[in-house]
Design a protein around this motif. Sequence first.
Motif, PDB file in Angstrom:
ATOM      1  N   LEU B 130       0.836  -1.205   0.000  1.00 51.94           N
ATOM      2  CA  LEU B 130       0.000   0.000   0.000  1.00 51.94           C
ATOM      3  C   LEU B 130       0.869   1.253   0.000  1.00 51.94           C
ATOM      4  O   LEU B 130       0.584   2.219  -0.710  1.00 51.94           O
ATOM      5  CB  LEU B 130      -0.921  -0.001   1.224  1.00 51.94           C
ATOM      6  CG  LEU B 130      -2.017  -1.064   1.191  1.00 51.94           C
ATOM      7  CD1 LEU B 130      -2.655  -1.215   2.561  1.00 51.94           C
ATOM      8  CD2 LEU B 130      -3.075  -0.714   0.158  1.00 51.94           C
ATOM      9  N   THR B 131       1.945   1.230   0.770  1.00 51.21           N
ATOM     10  CA  THR B 131       2.833   2.392   0.837  1.00 51.21           C
ATOM     11  C   THR B 131       3.454   2.675  -0.519  1.00 51.21           C
ATOM     12  O   THR B 131       3.491   3.820  -0.973  1.00 51.21           O
ATOM     13  CB  THR B 131       3.947   2.150   1.872  1.00 51.21           C
ATOM     14  OG1 THR B 131       3.346   1.831   3.116  1.00 51.21           O
ATOM     15  CG2 THR B 131       4.809   3.391   2.043  1.00 51.21           C
ATOM     16  N   THR B 132       3.938   1.631  -1.175  1.00 51.45           N
ATOM     17  CA  THR B 132       4.607   1.862  -2.457  1.00 51.45           C
ATOM     18  C   THR B 132       3.618   2.379  -3.503  1.00 51.45           C
ATOM     19  O   THR B 132       3.988   3.081  -4.431  1.00 51.45           O
ATOM     20  CB  THR B 132       5.370   0.607  -2.940  1.00 51.45           C
ATOM     21  OG1 THR B 132       6.183   0.983  -4.049  1.00 51.45           O
ATOM     22  CG2 THR B 132       4.464  -0.492  -3.371  1.00 51.45           C
ATOM     23  N   LEU B 133       2.333   2.044  -3.338  1.00 53.39           N
ATOM     24  CA  LEU B 133       1.324   2.556  -4.274  1.00 53.39           C
ATOM     25  C   LEU B 133       0.872   3.959  -3.893  1.00 53.39           C
ATOM     26  O   LEU B 133       0.075   4.561  -4.597  1.00 53.39           O
ATOM     27  CB  LEU B 133       0.127   1.609  -4.328  1.00 53.39           C
ATOM     28  CG  LEU B 133       0.406   0.256  -4.984  1.00 53.39           C
ATOM     29  CD1 LEU B 133      -0.764  -0.686  -4.796  1.00 53.39           C
ATOM     30  CD2 LEU B 133       0.715   0.417  -6.467  1.00 53.39           C
ATOM     31  N   GLY B 134       1.387   4.464  -2.770  1.00 48.17           N
ATOM     32  CA  GLY B 134       1.114   5.856  -2.418  1.00 48.17           C
ATOM     33  C   GLY B 134       0.142   6.050  -1.271  1.00 48.17           C
ATOM     34  O   GLY B 134      -0.287   7.171  -1.018  1.00 48.17           O
ATOM     35  N   ALA B 135      -0.223   4.972  -0.569  1.00 55.56           N
ATOM     36  CA  ALA B 135      -1.199   5.109   0.515  1.00 55.56           C
ATOM     37  C   ALA B 135      -0.595   5.837   1.710  1.00 55.56           C
ATOM     38  O   ALA B 135       0.583   5.678   2.014  1.00 55.56           O
ATOM     39  CB  ALA B 135      -1.692   3.744   0.954  1.00 55.56           C
TER      40      ALA B 135
END
Lengths: 334, 225
Positions: B130-135
């Motif tokens: 999720l973080t790498t997708l920008g969350a």
Amino acid sequence: MSDAPLFFLADVRVELDGRLVLSIGSLSIAAGKVTVLVGENGSGKTTFLRLLNGLLQPSRGAILFNGAPLHGEGARRVRAETVMVHQSPLLFRGSIGHNVGYGLRIRGVPAHEVSQRTKDALAEVGLPGFEGRRAGRLSGGEVQRVAMARAVVLRPKVLMLDEPTANVDPASRLVVETIVRQTVSAGGSVIMSTHTMELAYRLCDSMLRMSEGQVLPFAENIFRGSVERTDEHFTHFRSGQTVLLCPARQGDFSVAVLPLDDVIISRVPLSSSARNQLRGRVSRVQPEGALLRITVDCGLPIQAVITPPAAEELGMETGREYVVAFKASAVRLY
Amino acid sequence: MGVLGRAIGLLVSGDPEVWFITWTSLRFSLFSSIIACAAAIPLGVLIALKRFPGRRALLAVLSSLMALPTVVVGLLVYALISRSGPLGKMGLLFTPGAVIIGQAILAFPVVLSLTASALSSLNPLLPEVLTTLGATRRGIFWMSVREARGAVLSAALASFGRVIGEVGAAMMLGGNIRWYTRTLTTAIALQTGMGDFELGLALGIILMIMALGVNALLHWVVRHE
């Protein structure tokens, strides 16, 4: 594309549970290129990618992303401009469309545009019309492709792929290759790790070999070109104006790989079993540990490593003409 | 047969007191479950996603708190809100608010423990993906709950099941006041004690239907997730 490196690492160390897992002295990664990481399992490739993606903080050292520190201002930019696809991708529950559109939705992209870009991205990875399918019912290769679509739909400037070709079918492997090429031709950069050497050599602009958490100096010449002809003894591989004699093999090869250790530099042509002897001028001499890395321009730059006594005996200096020799059997084709 | 017949008669005749008591029980249980969920779900997510020393011990304690005796909770809250207690000035004792507070305390560890254990079993890669997708942190929270939504919903239902059937806290904190804080359980206890089996049985049937209904719903959710 500016000349500043995409990433610059200085004296970076990563410790996990008190164990040193990554240690990099100084390293630049160029923008607009494909950088491939190779190395054994556990050599630190995944840690390295997570570090560059800002998913992991170094215990020590500095990382610059486009010139800005990754911890400060660069952190937001790295998040906005880079996406990583993990080795065993995790899909969210729900539809494929929900998965692929996730990054766009949280960026506030309007619904109709999310839907269109999701469709396009799925078509790009060879899964057109998959939007409505459930994530739980895909094969390993399809999961990998959906994860790729979920990343490329964001049009990232930097795409990081961790072992994208592990455990996938040949068709999915081809998709990975296409996506990598497209990303770079659109001005982006790709950093990927892989065990598939054939893919690594075909795609890479530069290759980093990792071992026990360290990046080793790369010890191979990589020549791009094509097969001119194959006779009963040799395959003639053309790279630019130069033709290399390689072991006779049938196939459509685009890369020839020559280890630096297999290259001999001499003042005069040798009477030897080496089937390749090329004349050229030394364009660069750089120290590498206790050795010297010599670049000889023979129409294409060929690198070799020699000891300082050998360099002294040869009167090594830039601009001087030498003969570069290597056996056909030392060349590997991919 | 005569008693059961008369009890069923009470149910179908639409006796206003029967339905008022049912509505009171439902109201108290719903409010207390919602309050418990609002506090316990975010905390459960936090415990599940964070790695900190003593996490396992905390989960063990929370899990054992699920078996908190209802009368003990009743006693503690009573001590707090009775006239001489620290919160005595608020005049909460023997009000719906008191029952809801007690039941929310009972429901809290149920929701917390079940949510934390459900989210702990999610793929540990989820926050990173999720973080790498920008969350953002908030995005990671919502997606984690969404990924474990079946289990989180089960936790909410389990907490409702826990409070709808409890009698200790409702009796001690609500005082079983007619047309005010009388719930299904306190009414059954009272009516049975007074020998009014018809009303007790009628309310018992309603309570059983509710408890079984929640349980059936719980099974359905678990099966379909």
